[in-house]
Motif scaffolding. Sequence first.
Motif, short mmCIF file in Angstrom:
data_model
loop_
_atom_site.label_atom_id
_atom_site.label_comp_id
_atom_site.label_asym_id
_atom_site.label_seq_id
_atom_site.Cartn_x
_atom_site.Cartn_y
_atom_site.Cartn_z
N LYS A 68 -1.46 -0.42 -5.33
CA LYS A 68 -0.93 0.69 -4.53
C LYS A 68 -0.04 1.62 -5.35
O LYS A 68 -0.08 2.85 -5.18
CB LYS A 68 -0.14 0.15 -3.34
CG LYS A 68 0.27 1.22 -2.33
CD LYS A 68 0.87 0.59 -1.07
CE LYS A 68 1.16 1.63 -0.01
NZ LYS A 68 1.63 1.00 1.25
N SER A 69 0.74 1.07 -6.26
CA SER A 69 1.62 1.88 -7.10
C SER A 69 0.79 2.86 -7.93
O SER A 69 1.10 4.06 -8.00
CB SER A 69 2.44 0.98 -8.03
OG SER A 69 3.09 -0.04 -7.31
N GLU A 70 -0.26 2.35 -8.58
CA GLU A 70 -1.12 3.20 -9.40
C GLU A 70 -1.82 4.26 -8.56
O GLU A 70 -1.93 5.42 -8.96
CB GLU A 70 -2.16 2.33 -10.12
CG GLU A 70 -1.56 1.39 -11.15
CD GLU A 70 -2.56 0.36 -11.67
OE1 GLU A 70 -2.35 -0.15 -12.78
OE2 GLU A 70 -3.54 0.06 -10.95
N ARG A 71 -2.30 3.87 -7.39
CA ARG A 71 -3.03 4.80 -6.55
C ARG A 71 -2.13 5.94 -6.08
O ARG A 71 -2.51 7.11 -6.12
CB ARG A 71 -3.62 4.06 -5.35
CG ARG A 71 -4.75 3.09 -5.74
CD ARG A 71 -5.25 2.28 -4.55
NE ARG A 71 -5.85 3.13 -3.54
CZ ARG A 71 -5.34 3.35 -2.33
NH1 ARG A 71 -4.20 2.75 -1.97
NH2 ARG A 71 -5.93 4.14 -1.47
N PHE A 75 1.83 -3.16 -3.73
CA PHE A 75 2.55 -2.57 -4.84
C PHE A 75 2.46 -3.48 -6.06
O PHE A 75 2.27 -4.70 -5.94
CB PHE A 75 4.03 -2.38 -4.47
CG PHE A 75 4.30 -1.26 -3.51
CD1 PHE A 75 4.04 0.06 -3.87
CD2 PHE A 75 4.83 -1.50 -2.25
CE1 PHE A 75 4.30 1.11 -2.99
CE2 PHE A 75 5.09 -0.47 -1.36
CZ PHE A 75 4.82 0.84 -1.73
N LYS A 76 2.63 -2.89 -7.23
CA LYS A 76 2.56 -3.67 -8.46
C LYS A 76 3.59 -4.80 -8.47
O LYS A 76 3.29 -5.92 -8.89
CB LYS A 76 2.81 -2.75 -9.67
CG LYS A 76 2.72 -3.45 -11.03
CD LYS A 76 1.29 -3.82 -11.38
CE LYS A 76 1.19 -4.39 -12.78
NZ LYS A 76 -0.20 -4.53 -13.23
N SER A 77 4.80 -4.54 -8.00
CA SER A 77 5.82 -5.59 -7.98
C SER A 77 5.42 -6.73 -7.06
O SER A 77 5.78 -7.89 -7.30
CB SER A 77 7.17 -5.00 -7.55
OG SER A 77 7.05 -4.26 -6.35
N GLU A 78 4.64 -6.44 -6.02
CA GLU A 78 4.13 -7.49 -5.14
C GLU A 78 3.00 -8.27 -5.80
O GLU A 78 2.83 -9.46 -5.55
CB GLU A 78 3.65 -6.87 -3.82
CG GLU A 78 4.78 -6.28 -2.99
CD GLU A 78 4.30 -5.44 -1.83
OE1 GLU A 78 5.09 -5.25 -0.88
OE2 GLU A 78 3.14 -4.97 -1.86
N ILE A 79 2.24 -7.58 -6.65
CA ILE A 79 1.13 -8.24 -7.36
C ILE A 79 1.67 -9.35 -8.26
O ILE A 79 1.06 -10.41 -8.38
CB ILE A 79 0.33 -7.22 -8.20
CG1 ILE A 79 -0.33 -6.17 -7.30
CG2 ILE A 79 -0.73 -7.93 -9.03
CD1 ILE A 79 -1.48 -6.66 -6.47
N PHE A 80 2.81 -9.13 -8.89
CA PHE A 80 3.42 -10.16 -9.73
C PHE A 80 3.68 -11.43 -8.90
O PHE A 80 3.36 -12.54 -9.33
CB PHE A 80 4.74 -9.66 -10.33
CG PHE A 80 4.58 -8.76 -11.52
CD1 PHE A 80 4.33 -9.29 -12.78
CD2 PHE A 80 4.69 -7.38 -11.39
CE1 PHE A 80 4.19 -8.46 -13.88
CE2 PHE A 80 4.55 -6.55 -12.48
CZ PHE A 80 4.30 -7.09 -13.73
N GLU A 81 4.26 -11.25 -7.73
CA GLU A 81 4.58 -12.39 -6.86
C GLU A 81 3.31 -13.04 -6.32
O GLU A 81 3.21 -14.27 -6.22
CB GLU A 81 5.47 -11.92 -5.72
CG GLU A 81 6.83 -11.40 -6.18
CD GLU A 81 7.65 -10.82 -5.03
OE1 GLU A 81 7.13 -10.80 -3.89
OE2 GLU A 81 8.78 -10.37 -5.28
N LYS A 139 9.35 -1.95 -10.78
CA LYS A 139 10.31 -2.28 -9.73
C LYS A 139 11.01 -1.02 -9.23
O LYS A 139 11.18 -0.81 -8.02
CB LYS A 139 11.34 -3.29 -10.25
CG LYS A 139 12.33 -3.75 -9.19
CD LYS A 139 13.29 -4.80 -9.74
CE LYS A 139 14.28 -5.25 -8.66
NZ LYS A 139 15.23 -6.27 -9.17
N GLU A 140 11.42 -0.15 -10.18
CA GLU A 140 12.08 1.10 -9.81
C GLU A 140 11.11 2.02 -9.07
O GLU A 140 11.45 2.63 -8.05
CB GLU A 140 12.60 1.80 -11.06
CG GLU A 140 13.74 1.07 -11.76
CD GLU A 140 14.10 1.72 -13.08
OE1 GLU A 140 15.30 1.96 -13.31
OE2 GLU A 140 13.18 1.97 -13.91
N LEU A 141 9.90 2.12 -9.60
CA LEU A 141 8.90 3.01 -9.00
C LEU A 141 8.51 2.56 -7.60
O LEU A 141 8.43 3.37 -6.67
CB LEU A 141 7.65 3.06 -9.89
CG LEU A 141 7.81 3.78 -11.23
CD1 LEU A 141 6.65 3.45 -12.15
CD2 LEU A 141 7.94 5.29 -11.03
#
Length: 263
Positions: free
Chosen positions: A133-136, A158-164, A199-201
Amino acid sequence: MNYEKIEKNILEFLRDYLATSGAKGFVLGLSGGLDSAVVATLCAKIAPTHALLMPTRLSNKTNLKDALRLARTLGLNHKIIDISNILESFCAANELSKQQKLRYGNLCARVRMCLLYDYSSEHALLVVGTSNKSERLLGYGTIFGDMACALNPIGELFKSEIFEFADFLGVDKAIINKAPSADLWENQSDESELGYSYKELDGALDFILKGLGNSRIPKAEILSGEIPSSEIPSVEILEFCKKRMKNNAFKLNTPAIAKVLRD
């Protein structure tokens, strides 16, 4: 986040879409990065999954090793295709230098897309997308390149969610802990290129999507303490995200079709 529920929803999505399509399974580009690792892990739980590993001479060798290890762990049908010669042919034809990083990166992504769709046609497979989602939202991807797919199971995370989520799925720590990179050129880094951490983004993007980033001054309910001041993004990152979202919104739209009046 309830990642158990999210996994269940995504697996149902993959299963239902595959059944409707009549395809025999899935194919994706496996880079050795986090997003494709998560998508491959999910797809492998539903149907035969194929992976194309498409490095160039400039690609990070560690990424290729990680991708190979993951493909073997998941039991994916996999194939390595070095795309360097294809890229060099295109570069020569269009007088494109590798120093023109944006053009070269877009070319890499579109060559990989061509190979994925050709492979999918040969084997009756669905091309699965790996853009988060972040990239999109930020347009951090190549239209008709890495953003091209038949379906995308992680496009709302979101990318930060993908890590988790990756940790929940048991993805190799070596993949989870590496710095995010599209690996389009030597030493490329997503966060260095964007200028902010994911995380910031993601914090700023979520803020904007909730309707809280439309003013340069935070809304009263934010100032009331309902949202800690430490979680309020700076004006600079809010403006950065809003500008990118506006300028790249076209990447999320289907091509415009002219309306023809037949009277």
